[in-house]
Structure formats: structure tokens, C-alpha cells
Design a protein around this motif. Structure first.
Motif, mmCIF file in Angstrom:
data_model
loop_
_atom_site.group_PDB
_atom_site.id
_atom_site.type_symbol
_atom_site.label_atom_id
_atom_site.label_comp_id
_atom_site.label_asym_id
_atom_site.label_seq_id
_atom_site.Cartn_x
_atom_site.Cartn_y
_atom_site.Cartn_z
ATOM 1 N N LEU A 96 0.128 -0.863 0.672
ATOM 2 C CA LEU A 96 0.418 -1.395 1.998
ATOM 3 C C LEU A 96 0.007 -0.418 3.087
ATOM 4 C CD1 LEU A 96 2.155 -3.404 3.828
ATOM 5 C CD2 LEU A 96 4.127 -2.026 3.151
ATOM 6 N N SER A 97 -0.456 -0.960 4.214
ATOM 7 C CA SER A 97 -0.901 -0.136 5.337
ATOM 8 C C SER A 97 0.096 0.970 5.672
ATOM 9 C CB SER A 97 -1.108 -1.006 6.577
ATOM 10 O OG SER A 97 -1.330 -0.196 7.720
ATOM 11 N N GLY A 98 -0.419 2.177 5.835
ATOM 12 C CA GLY A 98 0.420 3.308 6.178
ATOM 13 C C GLY A 98 1.028 3.227 7.558
ATOM 14 N N ASP A 99 0.528 2.326 8.417
ATOM 15 C CA ASP A 99 1.126 2.129 9.737
ATOM 16 C C ASP A 99 2.306 1.177 9.687
ATOM 17 O OD1 ASP A 99 -0.453 3.880 11.082
ATOM 18 O OD2 ASP A 99 -1.826 2.388 11.913
ATOM 19 N N ILE A 100 2.520 0.538 8.552
ATOM 20 C CA ILE A 100 3.632 -0.388 8.387
ATOM 21 C C ILE A 100 4.723 0.213 7.508
ATOM 22 C CG2 ILE A 100 4.271 -2.652 7.439
ATOM 23 C CD1 ILE A 100 1.520 -3.661 8.251
ATOM 24 N N ASP A 125 -5.145 3.675 1.141
ATOM 25 C CA ASP A 125 -4.422 2.946 2.183
ATOM 26 C C ASP A 125 -5.246 1.706 2.498
ATOM 27 O OD1 ASP A 125 -3.255 1.925 4.480
ATOM 28 O OD2 ASP A 125 -3.053 3.865 5.473
ATOM 29 N N SER A 126 -4.749 0.564 2.081
ATOM 30 C CA SER A 126 -5.512 -0.683 2.241
ATOM 31 C C SER A 126 -5.658 -1.101 3.693
ATOM 32 C CB SER A 126 -4.824 -1.815 1.475
ATOM 33 O OG SER A 126 -3.631 -2.217 2.142
ATOM 34 N N ARG A 127 -4.833 -0.559 4.573
ATOM 35 C CA ARG A 127 -4.765 -0.985 5.973
ATOM 36 C C ARG A 127 -4.428 -2.464 6.066
ATOM 37 N NH1 ARG A 127 -3.331 2.744 8.239
ATOM 38 N NH2 ARG A 127 -4.079 2.067 10.294
ATOM 39 N N SER A 128 -3.793 -2.996 5.039
ATOM 40 C CA SER A 128 -3.538 -4.421 4.972
ATOM 41 C C SER A 128 -2.175 -4.662 4.339
ATOM 42 C CB SER A 128 -4.651 -5.114 4.181
ATOM 43 O OG SER A 128 -4.622 -6.514 4.365
ATOM 44 N N ALA A 200 -2.306 -10.772 14.689
ATOM 45 C CA ALA A 200 -3.377 -10.382 13.776
ATOM 46 C C ALA A 200 -3.103 -8.984 13.263
ATOM 47 C CB ALA A 200 -4.722 -10.425 14.486
ATOM 48 N N LEU A 201 -3.538 -8.714 12.050
ATOM 49 C CA LEU A 201 -3.466 -7.352 11.539
ATOM 50 C C LEU A 201 -4.718 -6.628 12.001
ATOM 51 C CD1 LEU A 201 -1.472 -5.770 9.656
ATOM 52 C CD2 LEU A 201 -3.242 -5.988 7.915
ATOM 53 N N ALA A 202 -4.546 -5.650 12.877
ATOM 54 C CA ALA A 202 -5.669 -4.909 13.448
ATOM 55 C C ALA A 202 -5.532 -3.437 13.089
ATOM 56 C CB ALA A 202 -5.703 -5.083 14.966
ATOM 57 N N ASP A 203 -6.478 -2.921 12.324
ATOM 58 C CA ASP A 203 -6.473 -1.530 11.892
ATOM 59 C C ASP A 203 -5.122 -1.136 11.314
ATOM 60 O OD1 ASP A 203 -7.485 1.004 11.394
ATOM 61 O OD2 ASP A 203 -6.891 1.777 13.354
ATOM 62 N N GLY A 204 -4.587 -2.006 10.486
ATOM 63 C CA GLY A 204 -3.364 -1.685 9.772
ATOM 64 C C GLY A 204 -2.077 -1.951 10.518
ATOM 65 N N ARG A 205 -2.160 -2.507 11.733
ATOM 66 C CA ARG A 205 -0.964 -2.774 12.535
ATOM 67 C C ARG A 205 -0.944 -4.240 12.948
ATOM 68 N NH1 ARG A 205 -3.146 1.897 14.546
ATOM 69 N NH2 ARG A 205 -4.195 0.716 16.189
#
Length: 302
Positions: A96-100, A125-128, A200-205
Motif C-alpha cells: 500500500l502507498s506509503g503516503d496512506i 511502494d506501489s503508490r496505490s 483520484a489517487l494521485a502520486d499515492g495520495r
């Protein structure tokens, strides 16, 4: 088995249990806390007491507190060492995205610890999230089964995940607000009762994309966004291994999700089967009941 590459992911990939079994992927669950009780997110195992989507939906609707947390680094250390004991000399761990979530950070700490024992772990880090992550895991596992080495499996996982887009409709922003992940959508809170947010998921966020007035218009907008992602793509690319794939996610909204999947097939007849997958408690706690999302994986060569 000796010398082979193992693929690890976390529970937020929401891969169907049949696919997990077929691919031989190892899934590490995130933790869910409901009313002060902590349990792993359900990954289809009958060996643990877990929290599933239905329990979290009930808690959210009753305004009971629901929080989530990453697996500990030790859980990943134990997982990697079990795989090494089975004869694997390399692991690709896709998350899972490291920003989440801090899940990918925990996996990296564990990878450093097991390196001294001779096990090479590539953490991606899938960013997704959801099947945006899941399609990357699927591609990685298929490459590993085909004999690819660790670096190649890692590159394929990253490329597939990063070539994915996600659009999500929410009934309300309230659950993102509660979880502290509302980000730029905070500006919409004042009108949250009169609009239907699409993110939308943009660059992991998760980022706000637009607002619509009705649920039906939101579903149509998800359809339009998904179709536009593959506008101009050769229809044969929908049939290739590693080609264009789509999935629909939802939380306690199966009719909406099925409708969207059917409409995607109508507009893109060359598209392979579109799985309709309910998200689990970890993502569900933040998007809330009624949420519907579409994942577009554009392909390994895009």
C-alpha cells in the motif's frame, strides 16, 4: 522451490482468495481497531479471529470508533524468515502507498533485519491501493512463477502498479475526515451534504477531483474517467497478458459496483472480466459505506 522468488503483499490489495491461492502470494494483514478491540483485517483465513467489512460497516453506521494500523516490522521479519525456511532466496514485497500507511516502512525495516541472514528482500511502494496494488502483485507473482529473478520481479511489480489509476466515489467525506486522511478535500466539507465527491489517487495520495450532484452522475463520471484512461489503446492490448485490466471496488454497495462493471463491459467489449471486489475494513474505514471505485491498470508496456 530453492532459489525461487516469493511475492508478499498486504491485505489492502484485496485480491480474491482464489487468486491468492493460485498465485501463491503471501498476504500480511493490517490491523483494525473497533471500539478498542484490535484484530487483523480479514484475508480469508480461518485460523484467526478477524474483522471483516460487514462488522466495520456496522460500526461506522453506529458511530463507533474505527481506526487502523500497519503490521509491525516483526510480523514482516517472521514472514520473510518463514519464506526463507521454505527455500526462497529472494522476496519481493509489494505494499500500500506509503503516503496512506506506514506498512511499506515497516516492511523496509524488516528487510534490513533479514538481510544479514542472506535473504534479499525488495520492498516496493506501489503508490496505490486495492487492485491498483493487486494487479502489480499479480504481475509480480506471474513473473516469479515464470522464472524471473528478484530484480526483474520487483521492476514488473512497480511498473504495473505505477501504471494504474484509481477513481473513487464517496457518499460522504465524513469518514476521510475522521481518519485524518481528507487532505485537500477538506475545503469541500462545508458543502458535503449537497455534493457527491469523486476523488483520484494521485502520486499515492487521495486527492479531490470533482463534485457531482447525484450518485448516478457519480457512477457515470467514474465510467467516463476509466474509459478515457484507455482511449486510443489498441483493442488487442486488452487481451494480452500484462495488458489493460480494470476492477471495481465498493463498500456495502454491490448493486452500484455491479452496474458500473457491466457498463464498463458495454463500453469496452474487448476488456477481460472486471472483478467486483468489496474492500475490507482498512480502506473501508476511510471511504465509508456506499463508496464505489474503479481501478484501471494500463498495462506493462504503457
Amino acid at each position: 522451490m530453492a532459489g525461487s522468488v516469493a511475492v508478499v503483499t498486504d491485505s489492502t490489495a484485496y485480491l480474491p482468495a482464489s487468486m491468492v491461492a493460485e498465485l501463491g502470494v503471501t498476504v500480511v494483514p493490517l490491523q483494525v481497531v473497533v471500539g478498542g478491540v484490535s484484530r487483523p483485517e480479514d484475508i480469508g483465513s480461518d485460523t484467526e479471529i478477524t474483522f471483516g467489512a460487514d462488522e466495520v460497516v456496522a460500526a461506522l453506521r453506529a458511530n463507533r470508533p474505527v481506526t487502523t494500523s500497519r503490521p509491525s516490522p516483526q510480523v514482516f521479519v517472521d514472514t520473510y524468515r518463514r519464506l526463507q525456511a521454505r527455500g526462497h532466496t529472494a522476496v519481493v514485497s509489494v505494499h500500500l502507498s506509503g503516503d496512506i500507511s506506514g506498512t511499506v516502512a515497516a516492511a523496509r525495516l524488516a528487510a534490513s533485519e533479514v538481510a544479514a541472514g542472506g535473504l534479499k528482500v525488495d520492498v516496493i511502494d506501489s503508490r496505490s491501493l486495492g487492485m491498483g496494488l493487486g494487479f502489480g502483485v499479480q504481475a509480480a507473482a506471474e513473473a516469479a512463477a515464470g522464472g524471473a529473478d528478484g530484480p526483474d520481479v520487483a521492476r514488473i511489480a512497480a511498473r504495473r502498479s505505477l501504471n494504474s489509476s484509481i477513481y473513487i466515489y464517496l457518499d460522504t467525506l465524513e469518514f476521510l475526515r475522521r481518519g485524518g486522511r481528507i487532505g485537500a478535500a477538506k475545503a469541500w466539507l462545508g458543502s458535503a451534504l449537497t455534493i457527491k465527491p469523486v476523488l483520484a489517487l494521485a502520486d499515492g495520495r487521495l486527492e479531490p477531483l470533482e463534485r457531482v450532484r447525484t450518485t448516478q452522475r457519480a457512477l457515470t463520471r467514474l465510467l467516463e474517467l476509466a474509459v478515457s484512461e484507455v482511449d486510443g489503446v489498441d483493442p488487442s492490448k486488452f487481451e494480452d497478458d500484462g495488458g489493460v485490466r480494470m476492477a471495481v471496488h465498493h463498500l456495502s454497495a454491490p448493486e452500484r459496483a455491479t452496474e458500473l462493471a457491466e457498463r464498463l463491459h458495454e463500453h469496452l467489449p474487448s476488456l477481460a472480466e472486471v472483478p467486483v471486489v468489496e474492500v475490507g475494513p482498512v480502506i473501508g474505514a476511510h471511504v465509508g459505506p456506499g463508496a464505489v471505485g474503479v481501478v484501471v491498470a494500463r498495462g506493462l508496456d504503457s
